[in-house]
Design a protein around this motif. Structure first.
Motif, PDB file in Angstrom:
ATOM      1  N   GLU A  91      -0.218  -8.551   5.174  1.00 13.30           N
ATOM      2  CA  GLU A  91       0.326  -7.292   5.689  1.00 13.30           C
ATOM      3  C   GLU A  91       1.724  -7.037   5.119  1.00 13.30           C
ATOM      4  O   GLU A  91       2.043  -5.910   4.724  1.00 13.30           O
ATOM      5  N   VAL A 163      -7.954  -4.803   1.876  1.00 17.14           N
ATOM      6  CA  VAL A 163      -6.658  -4.114   1.976  1.00 17.14           C
ATOM      7  C   VAL A 163      -6.466  -3.134   0.826  1.00 17.14           C
ATOM      8  O   VAL A 163      -6.072  -1.972   1.034  1.00 17.14           O
ATOM      9  N   ILE A 192      -3.971  -0.307   6.317  1.00 18.63           N
ATOM     10  CA  ILE A 192      -3.712  -1.746   6.308  1.00 18.63           C
ATOM     11  C   ILE A 192      -4.110  -2.367   7.639  1.00 18.63           C
ATOM     12  O   ILE A 192      -4.761  -3.414   7.699  1.00 18.63           O
TER      13      ILE A 192
END
Length: 215
Positions: A91, A163, A192
């Protein structure tokens, strides 16, 4: 020495941006296919040789600062510390890519041009796919290398693919509907979150099961 190096880097960035700006104007005026590298260089007031020092191909102008974004993502992954989850690592890397896009390619209009040419120009499509696969491979390697005890290479491939797929799809949709930079950034962040959520939930479930098994 540091001051000289800094000045040189600023000059380099200024020349690169001048080439991007000139190319964007010419692509809009003449079309991508009809615009020659010599014309871009002339419009930016540099030599054709200088153009190729910054961009291997005309298509790479459209890609923009992809290497910078990749480097920031790799740097974010390399900064992993024990105690962080794989989802947190990825992330952070993805958010760094989003922030660079928001600061540069979205306000300049380059991201919108990229989406437009992606839908209409085969050579740009090919170059973007090539670049995406290269980026994907480097991020997979970096993620597995950073935390091999937490994520297998297969899992790393699945997570990175999810992602990047979410980022590409949400960017195209948001830009095509005319969203501004902040709205596109919000869409990318949402992408995301949705891409990583299944893995986060699975990790929490495993932690819960492990805790129950040890009590």
């Amino acid at each position: 020495m540091a001051e000289t190096t800094g000045r040189r880097e600023r000059k380099k960035l200024q020349t690169r941006q001048a080439l991007v700006n000139a190319a964007m104007r010419l692509f809009e005026q003449k079309g991508f296919e009809r615009t020659m590298v010599t014309e871009i260089a002339e419009a930016a007031d540099v030599s054709e040789r200088t153009f190729y020092l910054h961009f291997p191909t005309k298509e790479d102008v459209v890609i923009g600062s992809a290497q910078v974004r990749l480097d920031e993502g790799l740097q974010a992954i390399a900064g992993w510390r024990p105690g962080q989850s794989v989802a947190e690592i990825l992330e952070r890397a993805a958010q760094s890519i989003v922030e660079d896009t928001w600061r540069h390619d979205l306000p300049s209009g380059l991201a919108a041009l990229r989406v437009k040419l992606l839908a209409s120009t085969p050579s740009v499509q090919s170059r973007l796919v090539h670049r995406m696969l290269q980026t994907q491979g480097e991020l997979i390697d970096a993620l597995h290398r950073a935390a091999p005890e937490l994520v297998s290479r297969t899992d790393a491939a699945a997570l990175v693919g999810a992602v990047l797929g979410a980022l590409n799809a949400t960017a195209i949709l948001s830009i095509e509907r005319g969203d501004g930079p902040d709205e596109v950034r919000a869409a990318l962040r949402r992408g995301i979150d949705l891409a990583l959520r299944p893995y986060q939930l699975m990790s929490l479930r495993k932690q819960s099961e492990t805790g129950e098994a040890t009590t």
